[in-house]
Design a protein around this motif. Sequence first.
Motif, PDB file in Angstrom:
ATOM      1  N   VAL A  73       0.729  -1.008  -0.378  1.00 20.24           N
ATOM      2  CA  VAL A  73       0.264  -0.328  -0.320  1.00 20.24           C
ATOM      3  C   VAL A  73       1.155   1.024   0.140  1.00 20.24           C
ATOM      4  N   LEU A  74       1.595   0.995   0.981  1.00 19.17           N
ATOM      5  CA  LEU A  74       2.619   2.646   0.645  1.00 19.17           C
ATOM      6  C   LEU A  74       3.434   2.597  -0.383  1.00 19.17           C
ATOM      7  N   GLY A  75       4.493   1.697  -1.043  1.00 15.83           N
ATOM      8  CA  GLY A  75       4.469   1.297  -2.139  1.00 15.83           C
ATOM      9  C   GLY A  75       4.037   2.110  -3.417  1.00 15.83           C
ATOM     10  N   VAL A  76       2.594   1.736  -2.915  1.00 12.81           N
ATOM     11  CA  VAL A  76       2.135   2.078  -4.605  1.00 12.81           C
ATOM     12  C   VAL A  76       1.061   3.472  -4.202  1.00 12.81           C
ATOM     13  N   ALA A  77       1.015   3.592  -2.718  1.00 18.41           N
ATOM     14  CA  ALA A  77       1.005   5.569  -2.549  1.00 18.41           C
ATOM     15  C   ALA A  77       2.054   6.348  -2.979  1.00 18.41           C
ATOM     16  N   GLU A  78       2.344   5.911  -2.416  1.00 18.22           N
ATOM     17  CA  GLU A  78       3.876   6.598  -2.984  1.00 18.22           C
ATOM     18  C   GLU A  78       4.078   7.027  -4.306  1.00 18.22           C
TER      19      GLU A  78
ATOM     20  N   VAL B 102       0.430  10.019  -3.766  1.00 19.41           N
ATOM     21  CA  VAL B 102      -0.564  10.246  -3.098  1.00 19.41           C
ATOM     22  C   VAL B 102      -0.112  10.084  -1.565  1.00 19.41           C
ATOM     23  N   SER B 103      -1.161  10.272  -0.619  1.00 16.26           N
ATOM     24  CA  SER B 103      -0.971   9.963   0.123  1.00 16.26           C
ATOM     25  C   SER B 103      -1.642   8.477   0.988  1.00 16.26           C
ATOM     26  N   LYS B 104      -1.339   7.561   1.881  1.00 16.71           N
ATOM     27  CA  LYS B 104      -1.842   6.195   1.864  1.00 16.71           C
ATOM     28  C   LYS B 104      -3.546   6.370   2.434  1.00 16.71           C
ATOM     29  N   GLY B 105      -4.072   7.897   2.987  1.00 16.20           N
ATOM     30  CA  GLY B 105      -4.979   7.765   3.297  1.00 16.20           C
ATOM     31  C   GLY B 105      -6.257   8.187   2.388  1.00 16.20           C
TER      32      GLY B 105
ATOM     33  N   HIS C 202     -10.415   5.849  -2.031  1.00 14.84           N
ATOM     34  CA  HIS C 202     -10.487   4.714  -2.926  1.00 14.84           C
ATOM     35  C   HIS C 202     -11.007   3.550  -2.784  1.00 14.84           C
ATOM     36  N   PHE C 203     -10.107   2.384  -1.672  1.00 16.91           N
ATOM     37  CA  PHE C 203      -9.657   1.669  -1.587  1.00 16.91           C
ATOM     38  C   PHE C 203      -9.736   1.369  -0.279  1.00 16.91           C
ATOM     39  N   ALA C 204     -10.419  -0.155  -0.004  1.00 18.40           N
ATOM     40  CA  ALA C 204     -10.681  -0.634   1.624  1.00 18.40           C
ATOM     41  C   ALA C 204      -9.189  -0.928   1.726  1.00 18.40           C
ATOM     42  N   ASN C 205      -9.035  -1.783   1.075  1.00 17.37           N
ATOM     43  CA  ASN C 205      -7.538  -2.571   1.896  1.00 17.37           C
ATOM     44  C   ASN C 205      -6.576  -2.825   0.219  1.00 17.37           C
ATOM     45  N   ARG C 206      -5.375  -3.568   0.180  1.00 18.25           N
ATOM     46  CA  ARG C 206      -4.321  -4.040  -0.022  1.00 18.25           C
ATOM     47  C   ARG C 206      -5.061  -4.778  -1.169  1.00 18.25           C
TER      48      ARG C 206
END
Length: 190
Positions: free
Chosen positions: A35-40, A44-47, A52-56
């Motif tokens: 999740v962190l890698g995708v957000a980075e 965008v932030s993890k928030g 948009h998505f409840a979980n990985r």
Amino acid sequence: MDALKRRKQPALVRVALLDAVAQEAAQRGLGGVTVLGVAERAGVSKGALFHHFANRQQLLEAAYADCLLRFGDELDAILARDTLAHGRFTRAYVTATFDAMQTEDRSWVKFSLTALVEPAFADLWRNWLAARLEAFPAERADPHLRAARLAADGFWLQMLGCWQEDSDAGKRQVLLQCILELTKGEGSTR
């Protein structure tokens, strides 16, 4: 696009996140997608991701569904141009597969196969293909057409390993023509 502008356009954030999943999976493998890698990667932030998505898992499933949608759109465009009825779906499937391997950014192509090691995604793929083939029942039963689709799948897999022999465009075109020959009906040269 800066973060402030994207915040006001959630559809762009979603697209950026789905693209980031494909890029992360292509680079790190499905197990390496975080999740962190995708957000980075999406900027965008993890928030914002969790908005948009409840979980990985939901994120991965959405990315895979988007992959199928992209492939389906390409397939539909090719289908619309083909006027020969026999083998039409299979020719489009084979051509779309070969076309996908020639795009500059093949992260979606790589993600599509990487995801197939996940049983849930393998089921999505089988169901997607079965649903597409329902519109072409004669193609499902024809062994030559099935062989052509399987050959395209094998090419897809081989190219992901960067098989040197098929990196040459001329050789790829000859291979494509050989596979497409299987899609011709009675009276062809086969």
